[in-house]
Design a protein around this motif. Structure first.
Motif, PDB file in Angstrom:
ATOM      1  N   PRO A  72       0.792  -1.226   0.000  1.00 60.65           N
ATOM      2  CA  PRO A  72       0.000   0.000   0.000  1.00 60.65           C
ATOM      3  C   PRO A  72       0.824   1.276   0.000  1.00 60.65           C
ATOM      4  O   PRO A  72       0.301   2.325  -0.321  1.00 60.65           O
ATOM      5  N   LYS A  73       2.091   1.221   0.381  1.00 54.97           N
ATOM      6  CA  LYS A  73       2.858   2.449   0.549  1.00 54.97           C
ATOM      7  C   LYS A  73       3.945   2.600  -0.508  1.00 54.97           C
ATOM      8  O   LYS A  73       4.912   3.310  -0.306  1.00 54.97           O
ATOM      9  N   ILE A  74       3.776   1.921  -1.625  1.00 58.90           N
ATOM     10  CA  ILE A  74       4.749   2.043  -2.703  1.00 58.90           C
ATOM     11  C   ILE A  74       4.184   2.975  -3.772  1.00 58.90           C
ATOM     12  O   ILE A  74       3.144   2.706  -4.368  1.00 58.90           O
ATOM     13  N   THR A  75       4.863   4.085  -3.994  1.00 61.34           N
ATOM     14  CA  THR A  75       4.511   4.982  -5.089  1.00 61.34           C
ATOM     15  C   THR A  75       5.198   4.467  -6.350  1.00 61.34           C
ATOM     16  O   THR A  75       6.418   4.310  -6.371  1.00 61.34           O
ATOM     17  N   GLN A  76       4.401   4.203  -7.390  1.00 59.73           N
ATOM     18  CA  GLN A  76       4.930   3.555  -8.588  1.00 59.73           C
ATOM     19  C   GLN A  76       4.848   4.493  -9.803  1.00 59.73           C
ATOM     20  O   GLN A  76       3.772   5.005 -10.115  1.00 59.73           O
ATOM     21  N   TYR A  77       5.986   4.683 -10.457  1.00 67.92           N
ATOM     22  CA  TYR A  77       6.062   5.521 -11.645  1.00 67.92           C
ATOM     23  C   TYR A  77       6.690   4.734 -12.792  1.00 67.92           C
ATOM     24  O   TYR A  77       7.569   3.899 -12.598  1.00 67.92           O
ATOM     25  N   SER A  78       6.226   5.026 -13.993  1.00 67.92           N
ATOM     26  CA  SER A  78       6.908   4.535 -15.193  1.00 67.92           C
ATOM     27  C   SER A  78       7.412   5.736 -15.980  1.00 67.92           C
ATOM     28  O   SER A  78       6.798   6.817 -15.962  1.00 67.92           O
ATOM     29  N   LYS A  87      -3.598  -4.352 -11.728  1.00 63.46           N
ATOM     30  CA  LYS A  87      -4.607  -3.380 -11.285  1.00 63.46           C
ATOM     31  C   LYS A  87      -4.021  -2.369 -10.298  1.00 63.46           C
ATOM     32  O   LYS A  87      -4.713  -1.851  -9.420  1.00 63.46           O
ATOM     33  N   MET A  88      -2.734  -2.105 -10.452  1.00 63.11           N
ATOM     34  CA  MET A  88      -2.070  -1.148  -9.570  1.00 63.11           C
ATOM     35  C   MET A  88      -2.091   0.247 -10.202  1.00 63.11           C
ATOM     36  O   MET A  88      -2.230   0.398 -11.409  1.00 63.11           O
ATOM     37  N   LYS A  89      -1.912   1.241  -9.337  1.00 62.49           N
ATOM     38  CA  LYS A  89      -1.784   2.609  -9.817  1.00 62.49           C
ATOM     39  C   LYS A  89      -0.319   2.881 -10.136  1.00 62.49           C
ATOM     40  O   LYS A  89       0.492   3.114  -9.239  1.00 62.49           O
ATOM     41  N   ILE A  90       0.014   2.816 -11.407  1.00 60.22           N
ATOM     42  CA  ILE A  90       1.375   3.105 -11.851  1.00 60.22           C
ATOM     43  C   ILE A  90       1.300   4.378 -12.690  1.00 60.22           C
ATOM     44  O   ILE A  90       0.736   4.385 -13.794  1.00 60.22           O
ATOM     45  N   TYR A  91       1.816   5.456 -12.168  1.00 59.41           N
ATOM     46  CA  TYR A  91       1.685   6.755 -12.831  1.00 59.41           C
ATOM     47  C   TYR A  91       2.776   6.947 -13.877  1.00 59.41           C
ATOM     48  O   TYR A  91       3.958   6.725 -13.592  1.00 59.41           O
ATOM     49  N   GLN A  92       2.364   7.359 -15.063  1.00 56.68           N
ATOM     50  CA  GLN A  92       3.344   7.600 -16.132  1.00 56.68           C
ATOM     51  C   GLN A  92       3.930   8.998 -15.982  1.00 56.68           C
ATOM     52  O   GLN A  92       3.204   9.984 -15.821  1.00 56.68           O
ATOM     53  N   PHE A 123      14.092   2.760  -2.671  1.00 60.30           N
ATOM     54  CA  PHE A 123      13.894   2.777  -4.119  1.00 60.30           C
ATOM     55  C   PHE A 123      14.187   1.433  -4.783  1.00 60.30           C
ATOM     56  O   PHE A 123      15.223   0.819  -4.538  1.00 60.30           O
ATOM     57  N   ILE A 124      13.239   1.006  -5.623  1.00 65.74           N
ATOM     58  CA  ILE A 124      13.430  -0.109  -6.543  1.00 65.74           C
ATOM     59  C   ILE A 124      13.335   0.464  -7.955  1.00 65.74           C
ATOM     60  O   ILE A 124      12.394   1.205  -8.265  1.00 65.74           O
ATOM     61  N   ILE A 125      14.290   0.126  -8.802  1.00 63.92           N
ATOM     62  CA  ILE A 125      14.252   0.623 -10.179  1.00 63.92           C
ATOM     63  C   ILE A 125      14.313  -0.552 -11.149  1.00 63.92           C
ATOM     64  O   ILE A 125      15.243  -1.364 -11.089  1.00 63.92           O
ATOM     65  N   ASN A 126      13.311  -0.658 -11.985  1.00 59.54           N
ATOM     66  CA  ASN A 126      13.321  -1.648 -13.053  1.00 59.54           C
ATOM     67  C   ASN A 126      13.983  -1.026 -14.279  1.00 59.54           C
ATOM     68  O   ASN A 126      13.334  -0.307 -15.044  1.00 59.54           O
ATOM     69  N   TYR A 127      15.272  -1.281 -14.423  1.00 56.16           N
ATOM     70  CA  TYR A 127      15.962  -0.789 -15.618  1.00 56.16           C
ATOM     71  C   TYR A 127      15.378  -1.470 -16.851  1.00 56.16           C
ATOM     72  O   TYR A 127      15.243  -0.852 -17.913  1.00 56.16           O
ATOM     73  N   ASP A 128      15.028  -2.748 -16.689  1.00 56.89           N
ATOM     74  CA  ASP A 128      14.302  -3.488 -17.720  1.00 56.89           C
ATOM     75  C   ASP A 128      12.914  -3.828 -17.200  1.00 56.89           C
ATOM     76  O   ASP A 128      12.749  -4.148 -16.015  1.00 56.89           O
ATOM     77  N   SER A 186       4.334  -5.147 -23.153  1.00 61.14           N
ATOM     78  CA  SER A 186       4.523  -5.963 -21.955  1.00 61.14           C
ATOM     79  C   SER A 186       4.150  -5.194 -20.697  1.00 61.14           C
ATOM     80  O   SER A 186       3.505  -5.732 -19.787  1.00 61.14           O
ATOM     81  N   PHE A 187       4.543  -3.918 -20.646  1.00 63.20           N
ATOM     82  CA  PHE A 187       4.251  -3.131 -19.451  1.00 63.20           C
ATOM     83  C   PHE A 187       2.761  -2.827 -19.334  1.00 63.20           C
ATOM     84  O   PHE A 187       2.215  -2.812 -18.224  1.00 63.20           O
ATOM     85  N   ASP A 188       2.096  -2.610 -20.454  1.00 66.76           N
ATOM     86  CA  ASP A 188       0.636  -2.405 -20.433  1.00 66.76           C
ATOM     87  C   ASP A 188      -0.068  -3.636 -19.857  1.00 66.76           C
ATOM     88  O   ASP A 188      -1.045  -3.516 -19.113  1.00 66.76           O
ATOM     89  N   THR A 189       0.446  -4.815 -20.205  1.00 69.14           N
ATOM     90  CA  THR A 189      -0.128  -6.058 -19.677  1.00 69.14           C
ATOM     91  C   THR A 189       0.052  -6.134 -18.167  1.00 69.14           C
ATOM     92  O   THR A 189      -0.863  -6.523 -17.433  1.00 69.14           O
TER      93      THR A 189
END
Length: 427
Positions: free
Chosen positions: A214-220, A361-366, A312-317, A352-355
């Motif tokens: 619940p406390k992870i802010t997710q950005y792409s 069903k997470m809130k991943i803000y672009q 911080f977690i960063i998905n380089y890929d 792949s990321f759209d899938t």
């Protein structure tokens, strides 16, 4: 929400739970603990970070008979790292249970050392399936006294080819036992194991995956292959990232990012499956202890690792699937802390990321890679997010008294706050 005091738990375990800083039970703990205490078989679908370790460890500890020094419970885990983590949690939980013995058995550690401890007798075994089988075949481990079996991250164990080993172990334990199965996903193979080796199991599912994080802010961030590494470094600056776990899909990718970070004088290490267990342990310890700031890793590091204070977690890929994404970002926001998960999305990764976004069903803000002026605004927002989290969760009474005492007609609370923000930014 339930408190741990609402369960039928011994005082010595409740005291240890309090020492660990836990007050409220998570959804999986609320549902699983009463069933497991009642010696029911349970199949639970729960993600990493949901609190499942306590959900099965507490009932196991309640049933251990200390004078009987033969193994009474066995917990199977997919990786050495998860074995160590689970065994460590059980040791903390049993802090006030005198003479209770726990042993983690796994590959990569000399078997002789484990054999010597087994001969001294232990109550709880936490192990990888392959090493447990090895000890059984050598005559080091007799499962005749086992009363509880746990399959932790069962889907991962099946993905790693442990099905035959798991079934061999389950056939070696007494029929009159409790079997607890925990898995992030419940494919047909898991259902078959539940049908064949559990007795009328109660099925539990934590419906919303985002409940566990619940406390992870997710950005792409949109990028392209040519500028991807430069964009990574811009994110370091924009979000004042001093430490991060950076995921790549391949060993080649890890080596590329690691070498380029080194060339820019970043404190970093690399971690991938081609390394020996000894080297992996050394690298992980350096990162945990803060001796290096950035760890670049393949998914070998995404499961079973408990790294405290990792913001911080960063998905380089982009991860290969939704479960991979969830397991990766679950390394941050541990123990009630807030965290950030960033994903760099090149054009060929968009589908792949759209899938992943659709399935999770997470809130991943672009977001766009920030400009210089935007970087300043972002840095302020990060600090204010931490402030809001502290206001909500921390006891600030003593500090409020200081601020109220310091406030006057010539110095308002807002001015004090602004000055403190300036000091934090310039530090």
């Amino acid at each position: 929400m339930m408190n741990f005091t609402d369960f039928d738990i011994s005082d010595n375990i409740l005291k240890a739970i309090d020492d660990m800083g836990f007050k409220k039970a998570t959804p999986i703990q609320k549902m699983a603990i009463p069933l497991a205490l009642d010696f029911r078989d349970v199949t639970a679908q729960a993600q990493t970070g949901s609190g499942k370790t306590l959900a099965f460890s507490i009932p196991i500890l309640e049933k251990i008979f200390i004078p009987d020094k033969s193994p009474q419970a066995i917990i199977l885990c997919p990786t050495r790292e998860l074995c160590v983590q689970v065994a460590g949690e059980i040791v903390k939980l049993s802090k006030y249970i005198k003479k209770l013995k726990v042993l983690a058995v796994y590959g990569g550690q000399p078997i002789g050392k484990q054999t010597r401890v087994l001969k001294k007798r232990v109550h709880i075994i936490v192990g990888t399936p392959g090493r447990v089988i090895d000890h059984i075949e050598r005559g080091n481990l007799d499962l005749i006294g086992i009363e509880s079996v746990v399959l932790d991250e069962a889907d991962e164990m099946l993905d790693m080819g442990f099905r035959e080993d798991i079934e061999t172990i389950l056939k070696n334990v007494p029929l009159q036992r409790q079997t607890l199965l925990f898995s992030a996903t419940i494919p047909s193979e898991i259902k078959k194991i539940a049908k064949d080796y559990q007795k009328n199991p109660k099925f539990i599912k934590i419906e919303n995956k985002t409940e566990n994080i619940p406390k992870i802010t997710q950005y792409s961030f949109k990028t392209n292959h040519k500028y991807k590494f430069d964009d990574l470094c811009k994110l370091f600056d924009a979000y004042s990232i001093k430490s991060a776990l950076i995921f790549c899909n391949t060993k080649k990718g890890v080596d590329f990012v690691f070498k380029n970070l080194k060339s820019r004088q970043y404190s970093c290490e690399a971690l991938h499956g081609d390394m020996t267990q000894k080297t992996r342990d050394k690298v992980m310890n350096k990162f945990r202890n803060g001796n290096v700031s950035f760890l670049v890793a393949t998914d070998v590091a995404s499961r079973g690792l408990d790294i405290s204070n990792l913001d911080f977690i960063i998905n380089y890929d982009v991860p290969q699937n939704t479960d991979g994404y969830i397991h990766r970002i679950g390394r941050t926001a541990r123990a009630g802390n807030i965290g950030y998960a960033f994903t760099l999305v090149a054009p060929h990764d968009s589908h792949s990321f759209d899938t992943i976004k659709k399935e999770s069903k997470m809130k991943i803000y672009q977001k766009n890679i920030p400009t210089e002026s935007e970087i300043e605004e972002i840095k302020n927002k990060i600090i204010m997010d931490k402030v809001k989290n502290s206001v909500k969760n921390d006891d600030l009474e003593e500090y409020l008294k200081i601020i109220k005492k310091s406030s006057s007609q010539n110095l308002s609370s807002e001015e004090i706050a602004a000055c403190l923000l300036k000091m934090v930014r310039e530090n």
